[in-house]
Scaffold this motif. Structure first.
Motif, mmCIF file in Angstrom:
data_model
loop_
_atom_site.group_PDB
_atom_site.id
_atom_site.type_symbol
_atom_site.label_atom_id
_atom_site.label_comp_id
_atom_site.label_asym_id
_atom_site.label_seq_id
_atom_site.Cartn_x
_atom_site.Cartn_y
_atom_site.Cartn_z
ATOM 1 N N ARG A 258 2.762 -3.300 -1.822
ATOM 2 C CA ARG A 258 3.020 -3.218 -3.000
ATOM 3 C C ARG A 258 4.580 -3.391 -3.357
ATOM 4 N NH1 ARG A 258 -0.735 -0.458 -6.121
ATOM 5 N NH2 ARG A 258 0.782 0.737 -7.215
ATOM 6 N N GLN B 102 -1.869 -11.316 -11.119
ATOM 7 C CA GLN B 102 -2.062 -10.765 -9.749
ATOM 8 C C GLN B 102 -1.684 -9.142 -9.991
ATOM 9 O OE1 GLN B 102 -0.958 -12.962 -6.279
ATOM 10 N NE2 GLN B 102 -1.053 -14.602 -7.509
ATOM 11 N N TYR B 103 -0.440 -9.190 -10.463
ATOM 12 C CA TYR B 103 0.350 -7.948 -10.854
ATOM 13 C C TYR B 103 -0.846 -7.062 -11.630
ATOM 14 C CZ TYR B 103 3.635 -4.325 -12.994
ATOM 15 O OH TYR B 103 3.971 -3.359 -13.242
ATOM 16 N N GLN C 72 5.750 -0.398 -10.233
ATOM 17 C CA GLN C 72 4.530 -0.126 -9.664
ATOM 18 C C GLN C 72 3.689 0.470 -10.625
ATOM 19 O OE1 GLN C 72 4.311 0.755 -5.531
ATOM 20 N NE2 GLN C 72 6.373 0.192 -4.983
ATOM 21 N N ILE D 198 -1.658 -4.649 -8.545
ATOM 22 C CA ILE D 198 -0.754 -3.418 -8.494
ATOM 23 C C ILE D 198 -1.218 -2.467 -9.485
ATOM 24 C CG2 ILE D 198 1.582 -2.723 -9.213
ATOM 25 C CD1 ILE D 198 1.412 -4.122 -6.592
ATOM 26 N N PHE E 145 5.639 -7.009 -3.252
ATOM 27 C CA PHE E 145 5.069 -8.054 -4.132
ATOM 28 C C PHE E 145 5.970 -7.533 -5.557
ATOM 29 C CE2 PHE E 145 2.506 -8.792 -7.663
ATOM 30 C CZ PHE E 145 1.856 -10.010 -7.464
ATOM 31 N N VAL E 146 6.438 -6.220 -5.900
ATOM 32 C CA VAL E 146 7.135 -6.024 -7.039
ATOM 33 C C VAL E 146 8.637 -6.555 -6.902
ATOM 34 C CG1 VAL E 146 8.302 -4.210 -8.471
ATOM 35 C CG2 VAL E 146 5.701 -3.964 -7.590
ATOM 36 N N TYR F 253 8.192 -12.460 -0.800
ATOM 37 C CA TYR F 253 7.201 -11.511 -0.217
ATOM 38 C C TYR F 253 7.240 -10.972 1.250
ATOM 39 C CZ TYR F 253 2.424 -9.319 0.381
ATOM 40 O OH TYR F 253 1.365 -8.731 0.958
ATOM 41 N N LEU G 23 8.177 -10.397 -7.362
ATOM 42 C CA LEU G 23 7.767 -10.722 -8.828
ATOM 43 C C LEU G 23 9.387 -10.611 -9.422
ATOM 44 C CD1 LEU G 23 6.031 -10.793 -11.335
ATOM 45 C CD2 LEU G 23 5.934 -8.447 -11.410
#
Length: 559
Positions: A477, A301-302, A364, A306, A480-481, A432, A484
């Motif tokens: 974004r 996904q990353y 990112q 991203i 999500f990071v 998230y 992660l």
């Protein structure tokens, strides 16, 4: 009577000569196809959706039918092979796998494709434990068996990791059915070769096969994996569709264990779990797969959402992980003899945790060198752990229980993968979603939809447009990071727990006096007496007059 003089001659020839390495090649090709099919369809999902127009539930079953059915039937077919012959089950699995691939390649409706994927799972469940149990019989010498298992585990890693790459290439140049079509010529080739070359072997139990116990195990594993997968897909733990499969699975597996303890002819000898090395090895396989599959899912996904890489580019970025896993498998036998199971599993976990912590530096923007180094360390560390855990587990199991032990290992592999997606996916979602609680200038319904996943957030951003859309995209974004990073830290903690669990494994790689593993007989006896509750047949000194086939430990003449 099952088994012939010809089959016995084949087994003796394989056990005593170079042909056993040809047998290993056949087994590895079999495993490669099964591992490929677990991941090759992932990048073809958009093409399948466009062509067959499945509903959301149908699409879920198209993807999940194969691993679910395969996981559920591993114990059933692994133990059946111990009774009726592992080669017989393996060859039947080849036939089913090839036929199911043909049906899947030319499926015209979602229902046909789901049925074909389920049938592929049946074939895969027949093939996977049979390859490992035949390997156990063909390589009675633990030193050579360790090398063979290293190659076997590396091939499994290669198949799972190259599936998306191969699938991406085929979908871009042909049609989605081609990801299944490649299985047919290979199975058509390997079926007659396997029938001619592979040795027959089975356990020494003459009692009836416990059909009810096998069905209980299959239904129990199916319920557990189905419930875990629903959790991984974002299902609520209190949802009846999640909690019911989990409860039914747990109850059936509990009853299965109790039945096996009381049964005169059990499918699986539960006393194996009383051995610290066996139970610890199984636990380490679960932990290693929990980390690997969960991290791979998030990494994909990353890379795609991203960094904006295509499916083929994503697969290529993951290749360093595959190459590192191959290197770990190739050097695993030497490392195991030098450092022993305890250090090999423990330091494999530590190296993997270090790789995971290194990947926390991802942001990112694309950092190819960081990703490459992290994936190399991750692949080498996890494969080192899996290699030593599989070798210890299989060597702890008596030869007559090889199929059941292999099935336990493969079931642990599948359960660990499902738990990884569920646990790490849930942690990712929990980290998230909170960022979308209150976004200025963004409607509440849009914020709620964007909080489900990064992909949905991008769709919401495109619909909104303007400054509101840009706020949603930027928030997604960053969130999500952040998620992660949190997930990677939790994963590192679990891996370090695995390193502590590895302390229960033996310090040295114990072998029979006649094997020595490149050590002196004194070194081979360095472990305290009682490490193994009872001697394994493959480690009992064999008179020189006996053939290698008779030394494999089944208690029978070779079949």
């Amino acid at each position: 009577m099952y088994g012939t003089t010809t089959a016995g001659a084949r087994l003796r020839a394989v056990g005593g000569g170079a042909n056993r390495w040809v047998v290993l090649l056949v087994l590895c090709v079999s495993l490669l196809l099964v591992a490929l099919d677990a991941t090759v369809l992932h990048v073809a999902v958009p093409a399948v959706t466009e062509d067959l127009r499945p509903s959301g539930v149908e699409l879920l079953w198209i993807v999940d039918a194969y691993p679910l059915i395969c996981a559920a039937l591993l114990i059933l077919f692994g133990t059946l092979g111990d009774r009726v012959g592992r080669r017989r089950v393996l060859l039947l699995g080849y036939g089913i796998f090839g036929a199911a691939s043909a049906v899947a390649a030319f499926a015209t409706t979602p229902e046909v494709l789901i049925g074909a994927r389920a049938l592929l799972g049946v074939g895969g469940a027949m093939i996977m434990p049979a390859t490992l149990s035949i390997l156990r019989a063909v390589f009675p010498d633990r030193r050579e068996r360790a090398m063979a298992i290293g190659i076997w585990t590396a091939v499994a890693a290669v198949g799972a990791a190259t599936g998306p790459v191969l699938g991406g290439f085929l979908v871009e140049h042909f049609w989605w059915g081609s990801v299944f079509l490649i299985n047919i010529p290979l199975m058509a080739l390997i079926l007659p070769i396997g029938r001619w070359l592979l040795p027959e072997s089975r356990g020494d139990s003459d009692g009836p096969w416990d059909v009810l116990g096998a069905l209980m195990a299959a239904a129990g594993v199916l319920g557990a994996v189905l419930g875990i997968k629903r959790l991984g897909a974002g299902g609520d733990l209190l949802d009846v569709r999640t909690v019911c499969p989990l409860l039914v699975g747990a109850v059936l597996l509990t009853l299965f264990v109790r039945r096996q303890k009381r049964h005169k002819h059990p499918l699986i000898d539960m006393r194996m779990f009383a051995r610290a090395a066996f139970s610890t090895s199984v636990g380490c396989i679960v932990l290693a797969m929990l980390a690997l599959v969960g991290l791979e899912l998030i990494a994909v996904q990353y890379l795609q959402l991203i960094l904006g890489l295509s499916p083929l580019e994503t697969g290529l970025r993951l290749l360093p992980l595959t190459f590192a896993a191959m290197a770990a498998g190739a050097t695993g036998s030497y490392t195991l003899r030098r450092v022993g199971p305890r250090r090999m599993v423990g330091w494999g976990f530590v190296l993997t945790a270090a790789a995971v912590l290194l990947l926390v530096l991802m942001g990112q923007h694309d950092r190819p060198l960081l990703l490459t180094v992290g994936f190399v360390l991750l692949g080498f560390g996890l494969q080192t752990t899996l290699f030593a855990a599989y070798e210890s587990m299989l060597s702890e199991a008596p030869q007559e229980q090889a199929g059941g032990a292999a099935a336990i290992g493969e079931t642990s592999y599948q359960l660990g993968a499902g738990m990884g997606i569920a646990l790490l996916g849930s942690i990712m979602n929990a980290a998230y979603a909170p960022a979308f609680g209150s976004l200025a200038g963004v409607p509440g319904s849009a914020s709620a939809a964007a909080s489900h996943s990064l992909g949905e957030a991008y769709q919401v951003s495109d619909r909104l447009g303007g400054s509101a859309g840009e706020i949603v995209r930027s928030t997604a974004r960053h969130s999500f990071v952040h998620g992660l990073h949190v997930t990677l830290l939790v994963s590192a903690g679990l891996l370090l727990l695995g390193a502590l669990a590895a302390l229960k494994l033996p310090r040295v790689m114990e072998c029979a006096a006649v094997e020595k593993c490149g050590k002196t007989e004194k070194t081979g006896k360095a472990e305290k007496a009682g490490t193994y509750p009872r001697p394994r047949r493959s480690e009992v000194s064999i008179p020189a007059s006996r053939t290698p086939a008779e030394a494999t430990g089944s208690g029978r003449a070779a079949h």
